[in-house]
Design a protein around this motif. Sequence first.
Motif, PDB file in Angstrom:
ATOM      1  N   GLY A  57       0.802  -1.223   0.000  1.00 56.94           N
ATOM      2  CA  GLY A  57       0.000   0.000   0.000  1.00 56.94           C
ATOM      3  C   GLY A  57       0.832   1.268   0.000  1.00 56.94           C
ATOM      4  N   GLU A  58       0.394   2.245   0.788  1.00 54.93           N
ATOM      5  CA  GLU A  58       1.064   3.544   0.850  1.00 54.93           C
ATOM      6  C   GLU A  58       2.472   3.444   1.441  1.00 54.93           C
ATOM      7  OE1 GLU A  58      -0.084   6.345  -0.571  1.00 54.93           O
ATOM      8  OE2 GLU A  58      -1.646   4.989  -1.306  1.00 54.93           O
ATOM      9  N   ASP A  59       2.728   2.377   2.188  1.00 55.96           N
ATOM     10  CA  ASP A  59       4.060   2.213   2.774  1.00 55.96           C
ATOM     11  C   ASP A  59       5.142   2.062   1.708  1.00 55.96           C
ATOM     12  OD1 ASP A  59       3.253   2.455   5.436  1.00 55.96           O
ATOM     13  OD2 ASP A  59       2.752   0.323   5.566  1.00 55.96           O
ATOM     14  N   ARG A  60       4.764   1.617   0.496  1.00 55.47           N
ATOM     15  CA  ARG A  60       5.741   1.508  -0.592  1.00 55.47           C
ATOM     16  C   ARG A  60       6.271   2.889  -0.973  1.00 55.47           C
ATOM     17  NH1 ARG A  60       2.701  -0.643  -5.224  1.00 55.47           N
ATOM     18  NH2 ARG A  60       1.134   0.659  -4.239  1.00 55.47           N
ATOM     19  N   LEU A  64      10.052   4.441  -0.427  1.00 56.31           N
ATOM     20  CA  LEU A  64      10.793   5.060  -1.522  1.00 56.31           C
ATOM     21  C   LEU A  64      11.269   6.452  -1.131  1.00 56.31           C
ATOM     22  CD1 LEU A  64      11.786   5.162  -4.474  1.00 56.31           C
ATOM     23  CD2 LEU A  64       9.511   6.051  -5.078  1.00 56.31           C
ATOM     24  N   GLN A  65      10.395   7.262  -0.539  1.00 57.24           N
ATOM     25  CA  GLN A  65      10.775   8.625  -0.155  1.00 57.24           C
ATOM     26  C   GLN A  65      11.887   8.626   0.882  1.00 57.24           C
ATOM     27  OE1 GLN A  65       9.955  11.297  -1.877  1.00 57.24           O
ATOM     28  NE2 GLN A  65       8.888   9.761  -3.133  1.00 57.24           N
ATOM     29  N   GLN A  66      11.825   7.697   1.840  1.00 61.58           N
ATOM     30  CA  GLN A  66      12.891   7.622   2.844  1.00 61.58           C
ATOM     31  C   GLN A  66      14.220   7.218   2.211  1.00 61.58           C
ATOM     32  OE1 GLN A  66      11.953   5.699   6.635  1.00 61.58           O
ATOM     33  NE2 GLN A  66       9.771   5.979   6.161  1.00 61.58           N
ATOM     34  N   VAL A  67      14.151   6.305   1.251  1.00 60.34           N
ATOM     35  CA  VAL A  67      15.376   5.901   0.554  1.00 60.34           C
ATOM     36  C   VAL A  67      15.946   7.078  -0.231  1.00 60.34           C
ATOM     37  CG1 VAL A  67      16.234   4.481  -1.358  1.00 60.34           C
ATOM     38  CG2 VAL A  67      14.856   3.432   0.445  1.00 60.34           C
ATOM     39  N   LEU A  68      15.095   7.767  -0.988  1.00 60.71           N
ATOM     40  CA  LEU A  68      15.572   8.866  -1.831  1.00 60.71           C
ATOM     41  C   LEU A  68      16.053  10.060  -1.018  1.00 60.71           C
ATOM     42  CD1 LEU A  68      12.944   8.837  -4.740  1.00 60.71           C
ATOM     43  CD2 LEU A  68      15.129   7.618  -4.575  1.00 60.71           C
ATOM     44  N   GLN A  69      15.503  10.259   0.170  1.00 65.98           N
ATOM     45  CA  GLN A  69      15.892  11.396   1.002  1.00 65.98           C
ATOM     46  C   GLN A  69      17.088  11.090   1.899  1.00 65.98           C
ATOM     47  OE1 GLN A  69      12.273  12.484   3.035  1.00 65.98           O
ATOM     48  NE2 GLN A  69      11.243  13.011   1.114  1.00 65.98           N
ATOM     49  N   PRO A  93       2.234  -4.500  -6.102  1.00 58.44           N
ATOM     50  CA  PRO A  93       1.452  -4.166  -4.909  1.00 58.44           C
ATOM     51  C   PRO A  93       2.048  -4.680  -3.602  1.00 58.44           C
ATOM     52  CG  PRO A  93       0.314  -5.831  -6.234  1.00 58.44           C
ATOM     53  CD  PRO A  93       1.493  -5.366  -7.031  1.00 58.44           C
ATOM     54  N   VAL A  94       2.872  -5.723  -3.674  1.00 57.21           N
ATOM     55  CA  VAL A  94       3.555  -6.237  -2.484  1.00 57.21           C
ATOM     56  C   VAL A  94       5.045  -6.317  -2.795  1.00 57.21           C
ATOM     57  CG1 VAL A  94       3.836  -8.192  -0.894  1.00 57.21           C
ATOM     58  CG2 VAL A  94       1.555  -7.605  -1.747  1.00 57.21           C
ATOM     59  N   VAL A  95       5.846  -5.743  -1.911  1.00 56.03           N
ATOM     60  CA  VAL A  95       7.306  -5.792  -2.042  1.00 56.03           C
ATOM     61  C   VAL A  95       7.849  -6.390  -0.745  1.00 56.03           C
ATOM     62  CG1 VAL A  95       9.421  -4.478  -2.398  1.00 56.03           C
ATOM     63  CG2 VAL A  95       7.288  -3.724  -3.487  1.00 56.03           C
ATOM     64  N   ILE A  96       8.578  -7.486  -0.876  1.00 55.32           N
ATOM     65  CA  ILE A  96       9.202  -8.102   0.293  1.00 55.32           C
ATOM     66  C   ILE A  96      10.704  -7.861   0.178  1.00 55.32           C
ATOM     67  CG2 ILE A  96       9.522 -10.208   1.635  1.00 55.32           C
ATOM     68  CD1 ILE A  96       6.958 -11.293   0.357  1.00 55.32           C
TER      69      ILE A  96
END
Length: 195
Positions: A57-60, A64-69, A93-96
Amino acid sequence: MSVAIPQILETMLARRSAWPLAAPAPSAGELETILQAAAVAPDHAGLRPWHFKVVQGEDRQALLQQVLQHADAQTEQVRALHGKYALKLTTAPVVIVLAARITPHPKAPEFEQLLAAGAAVMNMLNAAHVLGYSGFWSSTPAPLDALLHQVMAFDPQDRMIGLLNLGTPVNPGKNTAPRAVWQEYAQLWKSAMPE
């Protein structure tokens, strides 16, 4: 002589990686079953060296934003990879996020623990396929591996072994390259010793 192949084995033999992946994703119960499939991987010394973090969901987008920042993602080299990171972390939709937790052990060397973690991931891929979904196991090349390790607070002994994306193929049937026959990579060995 032909042998009847059970339906479940026929299903497994039809498994293929697929990309890109979209909704529908495995339900909560199906995802639990997929994750539980990891537990039947061979595991010398009972170390359970597989350690995974599931992102949906939105956690993806948040990941991503935490990685890029992250401070380590601000170099020109890493900025050029931001689009690639976005695809890897938000398309399915699901990333493990996959790691092998390496524990010093006299009977289970590091390579065995890495193989066990890989077997756990393969079990999850097979379980997803049997449930009617597809998966795509991709690497986390440097520096994405280090960024995920830090942002997601993996333990120091955790070694990143990739991302497992799960969902439904956008282009079903696209990957139709012929499979190798087993005789191309395996031989029946016979002793040359005289009888």
